[in-house]
Design an enzyme around this catalytic site. Structure first.
Site, PDB file in Angstrom:
ATOM      1  NE  ARG A 114       7.670  -2.716   6.155  1.00 35.29           N
ATOM      2  CZ  ARG A 114       6.388  -2.533   6.397  1.00 35.29           C
ATOM      3  NH1 ARG A 114       5.617  -1.964   5.488  1.00 35.29           N
ATOM      4  NH2 ARG A 114       5.851  -2.928   7.517  1.00 35.29           N
ATOM      5  NE  ARG A 149      -4.767  -1.458   9.730  1.00 31.26           N
ATOM      6  CZ  ARG A 149      -3.649  -0.926   9.233  1.00 31.26           C
ATOM      7  NH1 ARG A 149      -3.547   0.350   8.994  1.00 31.26           N
ATOM      8  NH2 ARG A 149      -2.629  -1.703   8.981  1.00 31.26           N
ATOM      9  NE  ARG A 195       1.892  -5.090  11.137  1.00 31.31           N
ATOM     10  CZ  ARG A 195       2.931  -4.798  10.355  1.00 31.31           C
ATOM     11  NH1 ARG A 195       4.140  -5.227  10.668  1.00 31.31           N
ATOM     12  NH2 ARG A 195       2.767  -4.074   9.279  1.00 31.31           N
ATOM     13  NE  ARG A 230       6.252  -0.561  10.134  1.00 35.73           N
ATOM     14  CZ  ARG A 230       5.118  -0.511   9.440  1.00 35.73           C
ATOM     15  NH1 ARG A 230       5.067   0.180   8.310  1.00 35.73           N
ATOM     16  NH2 ARG A 230       4.045  -1.142   9.849  1.00 35.73           N
ATOM     17  CE  LYS A 267      -2.138  -1.191   3.832  1.00 38.58           C
ATOM     18  NZ  LYS A 267      -1.446  -2.477   4.158  1.00 38.58           N
TER      19      LYS A 267
HETATM   20  P1  AP5 Z   1       4.765  -1.717   1.867  1.00 41.41           P
HETATM   21  O1  AP5 Z   1       4.472  -0.814   0.696  1.00 41.41           O
HETATM   22  O2  AP5 Z   1       5.506  -1.142   3.022  1.00 41.41           O
HETATM   23  O3  AP5 Z   1       3.412  -2.417   2.373  1.00 41.41           O
HETATM   24  P2  AP5 Z   1       2.189  -1.833   3.184  1.00 41.41           P
HETATM   25  O4  AP5 Z   1       0.983  -2.485   2.618  1.00 41.41           O
HETATM   26  O5  AP5 Z   1       2.209  -0.328   3.196  1.00 41.41           O
HETATM   27  O6  AP5 Z   1       2.511  -2.453   4.613  1.00 41.41           O
HETATM   28  P3  AP5 Z   1       2.458  -1.886   6.090  1.00 41.41           P
HETATM   29  O7  AP5 Z   1       3.150  -2.926   6.932  1.00 41.41           O
HETATM   30  O8  AP5 Z   1       2.993  -0.494   6.186  1.00 41.41           O
HETATM   31  O9  AP5 Z   1       0.965  -1.866   6.333  1.00 41.41           O
HETATM   32  P4  AP5 Z   1       0.230  -2.077   7.606  1.00 41.41           P
HETATM   33  O10 AP5 Z   1      -1.114  -1.848   7.063  1.00 41.41           O
HETATM   34  O11 AP5 Z   1       0.399  -3.308   8.382  1.00 41.41           O
HETATM   35  O12 AP5 Z   1       0.916  -1.032   8.602  1.00 41.41           O
HETATM   36  P5  AP5 Z   1       0.576   0.464   8.982  1.00 41.41           P
HETATM   37  O13 AP5 Z   1       1.831   1.213   8.985  1.00 41.41           O
HETATM   38  O14 AP5 Z   1      -0.584   0.982   8.201  1.00 41.41           O
HETATM   39  O15 AP5 Z   1       5.527  -2.999   1.299  1.00 41.41           O
HETATM   40  C1  AP5 Z   1       6.020  -4.009   2.161  1.00 41.41           C
HETATM   41  C2  AP5 Z   1       7.371  -4.565   1.634  1.00 41.41           C
HETATM   42  O16 AP5 Z   1       7.149  -5.260   0.402  1.00 41.41           O
HETATM   43  C3  AP5 Z   1       8.403  -3.469   1.310  1.00 41.41           C
HETATM   44  O17 AP5 Z   1       9.664  -3.949   1.660  1.00 41.41           O
HETATM   45  C4  AP5 Z   1       8.288  -3.266  -0.216  1.00 41.41           C
HETATM   46  O18 AP5 Z   1       9.512  -2.836  -0.790  1.00 41.41           O
HETATM   47  C5  AP5 Z   1       7.900  -4.666  -0.678  1.00 41.41           C
HETATM   48  N1  AP5 Z   1       6.995  -4.645  -1.833  1.00 41.41           N
HETATM   49  C6  AP5 Z   1       5.961  -3.773  -2.056  1.00 41.41           C
HETATM   50  N2  AP5 Z   1       5.315  -4.070  -3.207  1.00 41.41           N
HETATM   51  C7  AP5 Z   1       5.950  -5.171  -3.719  1.00 41.41           C
HETATM   52  C8  AP5 Z   1       5.726  -5.978  -4.882  1.00 41.41           C
HETATM   53  N3  AP5 Z   1       4.744  -5.702  -5.749  1.00 41.41           N
HETATM   54  N4  AP5 Z   1       6.557  -7.043  -5.073  1.00 41.41           N
HETATM   55  C9  AP5 Z   1       7.553  -7.334  -4.188  1.00 41.41           C
HETATM   56  N5  AP5 Z   1       7.813  -6.603  -3.083  1.00 41.41           N
HETATM   57  C10 AP5 Z   1       7.020  -5.539  -2.842  1.00 41.41           C
HETATM   58  O19 AP5 Z   1       0.035   0.277  10.489  1.00 41.41           O
HETATM   59  C11 AP5 Z   1       0.894  -0.019  11.570  1.00 41.41           C
HETATM   60  C12 AP5 Z   1       0.120  -0.072  12.865  1.00 41.41           C
HETATM   61  O20 AP5 Z   1      -0.533   1.185  13.141  1.00 41.41           O
HETATM   62  C13 AP5 Z   1      -1.026  -1.093  12.911  1.00 41.41           C
HETATM   63  O21 AP5 Z   1      -0.580  -2.383  13.229  1.00 41.41           O
HETATM   64  C14 AP5 Z   1      -1.925  -0.475  14.007  1.00 41.41           C
HETATM   65  O22 AP5 Z   1      -1.415  -0.713  15.300  1.00 41.41           O
HETATM   66  C15 AP5 Z   1      -1.823   0.999  13.734  1.00 41.41           C
HETATM   67  N6  AP5 Z   1      -2.866   1.496  12.815  1.00 41.41           N
HETATM   68  C16 AP5 Z   1      -2.670   2.003  11.565  1.00 41.41           C
HETATM   69  N7  AP5 Z   1      -3.846   2.350  11.011  1.00 41.41           N
HETATM   70  C17 AP5 Z   1      -4.811   2.069  11.899  1.00 41.41           C
HETATM   71  C18 AP5 Z   1      -6.238   2.190  11.900  1.00 41.41           C
HETATM   72  N8  AP5 Z   1      -6.903   2.686  10.849  1.00 41.41           N
HETATM   73  N9  AP5 Z   1      -6.916   1.769  12.999  1.00 41.41           N
HETATM   74  C19 AP5 Z   1      -6.280   1.290  14.070  1.00 41.41           C
HETATM   75  N10 AP5 Z   1      -4.926   1.136  14.131  1.00 41.41           N
HETATM   76  C20 AP5 Z   1      -4.187   1.528  13.063  1.00 41.41           C
END
Ligand code: AP5
Length: 224
Positions: free
Chosen positions: A130, A91, A174, A163, A16
């Site tokens: 990552r 979410r 997660r 991270r 994402k």
């Molecule tokens: P990346 O682009 O970083 O993936 P992502 O989907 O953004 O993953 P996140 O881990 O950031 O998402 P998340 O939803 O768990 O965490 P968030 O920060 O929102 O890609 C991942 C890896 O793959 C990278 O190394 C990249 O290079 C590689 N890659 C990408 N595309 C690729 C491809 N096509 N092919 C191969 N490799 C590829 O949330 C963190 C925490 O915050 C949550 O756990 C929660 O505690 C809290 N939180 C956030 N939002 C909320 C909410 N709305 N409500 C409650 N709690 C929340």
């Protein structure tokens, strides 16, 4: 041009953030990633950060009330008046209802929910490799999307780190949280006719091209 009010949906590690980085430039959209906002709050040790930290460290969602306020302030801001790209919100069904009601009250509506599909085993492979830059959160993968110079961000030259919530046991939790609390939103947006699926197992450039083409069409349709 037509307004694009977009959300990115998908499991942790679906790509994402990687796609959002590319799309926000293409469509000049303000981008709000709840994970980035919360991590910045933790770093600043603000009240929000202090409340959110324990949930995030465990891989749990922070309470709806906490995150809804933060995100709705941004959706209501002047810079988001002509569209926005949300990453990581909503979410839960409660968050989806808050967003829906708020947009309706303002005579706006969601354009699309962009779902990036990736199986669990791929999520685990990706998150273990990552690396994220300390300055602006740009993402890399040691194997699939490495930086030009090891440990250094191509875009701003800052240090790359792993991270805290990318430890294997936290990643598994997660994923469970995603399946229990966020996956039902896929049906919800499907029923509303807003869901667009993208194969997140394709290389990042291909996923990007597919999403960009879909958004260009949606933008034209909004204009008509
Ligand atoms: P990346 O682009 O970083 O993936 P992502 O989907 O953004 O993953 P996140 O881990 O950031 O998402 P998340 O939803 O768990 O965490 P968030 O920060 O929102 O890609 C991942 C890896 O793959 C990278 O190394 C990249 O290079 C590689 N890659 C990408 N595309 C690729 C491809 N096509 N092919 C191969 N490799 C590829 O949330 C963190 C925490 O915050 C949550 O756990 C929660 O505690 C809290 N939180 C956030 N939002 C909320 C909410 N709305 N409500 C409650 N709690 C929340």
């Amino acid at each position: 041009m037509g307004q694009l009010n977009l959300i990115l949906v998908g499991p942790p590690g679906a790509g994402k953030g990687t796609q959002a980085d590319r799309l926000r430039g293409d469509f000049d959209l303000p981008y709000y990633a709840t994970g980035d906002i919360l991590r910045a709050a933790v770093k600043e040790e603000s009240e929000l950060g202090r409340e959110a930290k324990a949930y995030m460290d465990k891989g749990d969602l922070v309470p709806d009330a906490l995150i809804c306020k933060v995100i709705m302030e941004r959706v209501d801001s002047t810079e988001a008046a002509d569209g926005f790209l949300l990453d990581g919100f909503p979410r839960t069904q409660g968050q989806a209802d808050v967003l829906n009601d708020a947009l309706e009250r303002r005579g706006r509506k969601l354009t699309a929910a962009l779902q990036i599909d990736v199986p669990d085993e791929e999520v685990i492979r990706r998150l273990s490799g990552r690396r994220t830059c300390v300055k602006n959160g740009h993402n890399y993968h040691v194997e699939f999307d490495p930086p030009k110079n090891e440990g250094v961000c191509d875009q701003d030259g800052s240090r790359l780190i792993q991270r805290d919530d990318d430890k294997p046991e936290t990643v598994r939790h997660r994923l469970d949280v995603f399946h229990e609390q966020t996956k039902p939103l896929v049906d919800y947006y499907e029923k509303k006719g807003l869901l667009r699926h993208f194969d997140g197992e394709r290389p990042p450039g291909e996923v990007h091209a597919h999403i960009r083409a879909t958004l260009a069409t949606l933008q034209l349709e909004e204009k008509l």
